[in-house]
Write a protein that holds these residues in place. Structure first.
Motif, mmCIF file in Angstrom:
data_model
loop_
_atom_site.group_PDB
_atom_site.id
_atom_site.type_symbol
_atom_site.label_atom_id
_atom_site.label_comp_id
_atom_site.label_asym_id
_atom_site.label_seq_id
_atom_site.Cartn_x
_atom_site.Cartn_y
_atom_site.Cartn_z
ATOM 1 N N ARG A 1 11.205 6.410 2.387
ATOM 2 C CA ARG A 1 10.450 7.566 3.260
ATOM 3 C C ARG A 1 8.994 7.033 3.680
ATOM 4 O O ARG A 1 8.524 7.431 5.045
ATOM 5 N N ALA A 2 8.297 6.760 2.749
ATOM 6 C CA ALA A 2 6.771 6.493 3.272
ATOM 7 C C ALA A 2 7.295 5.625 4.610
ATOM 8 O O ALA A 2 5.720 5.994 5.018
ATOM 9 N N GLU B 1 4.159 -7.233 -4.810
ATOM 10 C CA GLU B 1 3.747 -6.706 -6.032
ATOM 11 C C GLU B 1 4.917 -6.925 -7.658
ATOM 12 O O GLU B 1 5.811 -6.742 -7.654
ATOM 13 N N ARG B 2 3.899 -7.212 -8.789
ATOM 14 C CA ARG B 2 4.535 -6.266 -10.056
ATOM 15 C C ARG B 2 3.471 -5.774 -11.286
ATOM 16 O O ARG B 2 2.154 -6.255 -10.973
ATOM 17 N N ILE B 3 4.440 -4.933 -11.329
ATOM 18 C CA ILE B 3 3.896 -4.515 -12.783
ATOM 19 C C ILE B 3 4.178 -4.709 -13.982
ATOM 20 O O ILE B 3 5.215 -4.365 -14.226
ATOM 21 N N ALA B 4 3.781 -5.315 -14.984
ATOM 22 C CA ALA B 4 3.661 -5.087 -16.121
ATOM 23 C C ALA B 4 4.267 -4.516 -16.899
ATOM 24 O O ALA B 4 3.131 -3.334 -17.183
ATOM 25 N N PRO C 1 20.338 5.119 -10.984
ATOM 26 C CA PRO C 1 19.284 5.931 -10.583
ATOM 27 C C PRO C 1 17.874 5.895 -9.941
ATOM 28 O O PRO C 1 17.047 6.527 -9.231
ATOM 29 N N LEU C 2 17.378 6.136 -10.841
ATOM 30 C CA LEU C 2 15.581 5.776 -11.587
ATOM 31 C C LEU C 2 14.876 4.550 -10.134
ATOM 32 O O LEU C 2 14.178 5.187 -9.215
ATOM 33 N N VAL C 3 15.517 3.320 -10.086
ATOM 34 C CA VAL C 3 15.521 2.167 -9.355
ATOM 35 C C VAL C 3 15.717 3.082 -7.870
ATOM 36 O O VAL C 3 15.448 3.008 -6.435
ATOM 37 N N ARG C 4 16.602 3.700 -7.182
ATOM 38 C CA ARG C 4 17.281 4.093 -6.179
ATOM 39 C C ARG C 4 16.689 4.900 -5.706
ATOM 40 O O ARG C 4 16.150 4.944 -4.104
ATOM 41 N N THR C 5 15.880 5.856 -6.252
ATOM 42 C CA THR C 5 15.342 6.420 -5.924
ATOM 43 C C THR C 5 13.850 6.296 -5.408
ATOM 44 O O THR C 5 13.194 6.914 -5.013
ATOM 45 N N SER C 6 13.264 5.527 -6.425
ATOM 46 C CA SER C 6 11.897 5.211 -5.499
ATOM 47 C C SER C 6 12.094 4.228 -5.002
ATOM 48 O O SER C 6 11.531 4.400 -3.427
ATOM 49 N N GLU D 1 0.392 -1.095 0.167
ATOM 50 C CA GLU D 1 -0.178 -0.044 -0.097
ATOM 51 C C GLU D 1 0.698 1.130 -0.163
ATOM 52 O O GLU D 1 0.751 2.117 -1.098
ATOM 53 N N ARG D 2 1.961 1.521 0.484
ATOM 54 C CA ARG D 2 2.800 2.840 0.813
ATOM 55 C C ARG D 2 3.601 2.396 -0.099
ATOM 56 O O ARG D 2 3.424 3.513 -0.743
ATOM 57 N N ALA D 3 4.332 1.077 -0.715
ATOM 58 C CA ALA D 3 5.042 1.412 -1.834
ATOM 59 C C ALA D 3 4.855 1.541 -2.977
ATOM 60 O O ALA D 3 4.601 2.024 -4.228
ATOM 61 N N LEU D 4 3.171 1.219 -3.916
ATOM 62 C CA LEU D 4 2.570 0.980 -4.700
ATOM 63 C C LEU D 4 2.528 2.348 -5.281
ATOM 64 O O LEU D 4 2.683 2.476 -6.802
ATOM 65 N N PRO D 5 2.207 3.759 -4.697
ATOM 66 C CA PRO D 5 2.216 4.833 -5.864
ATOM 67 C C PRO D 5 3.553 5.386 -6.784
ATOM 68 O O PRO D 5 3.653 5.596 -7.618
ATOM 69 N N PHE D 6 4.797 4.650 -5.576
ATOM 70 C CA PHE D 6 5.811 5.011 -6.546
ATOM 71 C C PHE D 6 6.384 4.461 -7.634
ATOM 72 O O PHE D 6 6.846 4.339 -8.532
ATOM 73 N N LEU D 7 5.591 2.421 -7.475
ATOM 74 C CA LEU D 7 6.325 1.669 -8.391
ATOM 75 C C LEU D 7 5.378 2.022 -9.256
ATOM 76 O O LEU D 7 5.727 1.785 -10.629
ATOM 77 N N GLU D 8 4.096 2.616 -9.367
ATOM 78 C CA GLU D 8 3.503 2.895 -10.438
ATOM 79 C C GLU D 8 3.900 4.130 -11.437
ATOM 80 O O GLU D 8 3.922 4.325 -12.472
ATOM 81 N N ASP D 9 4.746 4.913 -10.239
ATOM 82 C CA ASP D 9 5.599 6.284 -11.242
ATOM 83 C C ASP D 9 6.772 5.975 -11.656
ATOM 84 O O ASP D 9 6.886 6.124 -12.748
#
Length: 240
Positions: A236-237, A108-111, A225-230, A77-85
């Protein structure tokens, strides 16, 4: 009785999602009469469902109970918004996983659209030594668990899978220094995974997030960098 019921539930897998009564008894290694009685009770409670074809399948009630597991539901739940981004920015496969014993469990996995096919699925398990998320979680696991994994048999999935304990120890050390892991064609011949750790408020690594792309379409240095930022945003969440 409870142990026998769990053996029946454990007989199902991604490769065997629907089973006849005799198949269920064989896979659970229980007498047919016992399975017949317990399966009826499990159907009554909702843990199993029986279709018109007579085969048993995992029931929706079991999924409802499983969704209450805090390490999966709260984290997701906490991670999903950032995974979607991350998915929207890259159009690639995005995964979130935790460690359960000596295995990775994907929560979770987003294809991504047109992304490389992957073998993982939500709720699925995999070896810690092969995937990007697994390498991250193993690198931050207790030393005794690392030794258990590295001194045991290491499964090979492709000719590129690293199975040598000394080489794996070097990779884990690199993960701790660089802050990300790379799994290059270790699971399938056409996939590259880059993963980073997710921390809780105490600083402990509780999960890992990854991008999985087709080999040759991007470099680990470009994806890291993209993965580490997420991963930092999810941390933080979680209060880190």
């Amino acid at each position: 009785m409870l142990a026998r019921g769990l053996r029946i539930l454990d007989a199902f897998s991604a490769d065997h999602p629907a089973l006849t009564l005799s198949e269920l008894a064989r896979r659970a290694e229980l007498p047919l009469s016992t399975v017949h009685r317990l399966a009826g009770e499990l159907v009554g409670w909702g843990a199993l469902e029986r279709g018109a074809d007579g085969r048993f399948r995992i029931g929706l009630r079991l999924w409802e109970v499983g969704a209450l597991a805090p390490r999966g539901s709260a984290l997701r739940e906490r991670a999903l918004p950032f995974l979607e981004d991350l998915s929207q920015v890259t159009r690639e496969n995005v995964q979130l996983a935790v460690r359960e014993g000596v295995e990775v469990v994907f929560v979770e996995r987003i294809a991504g659209s047109g992304a490389v096919p992957v073998l993982t699925r939500v709720g699925g398990r995999f070896a810690l030594t092969a995937t990007g998320v697994g390498l991250v979680l193993l690198a931050h696991a207790p030393p005794e668990l690392q030794e258990e994994v590295l001194t045991g048999p290491v499964e090979r999935y492709t000719p590129h899978t690293v199975t040598d304990p000394r080489a794996l120890r070097g990779m884990l050390a690199d993960v701790r220094v660089s802050g990300y892991a790379v799994s290059d064609r270790q699971v399938t011949d056409d996939a590259l995974s880059v993963a980073a750790p997710v921390h809780d408020r105490r600083g402990a690594v509780v999960a890992a997030v990854s991008l999985v792309v087709r080999h040759g379409t991007a470099t680990p240095l470009a994806l890291a960098p993209l993965v580490r930022t997420s991963a930092r945003a999810i941390s933080r969440a979680l209060g880190a």
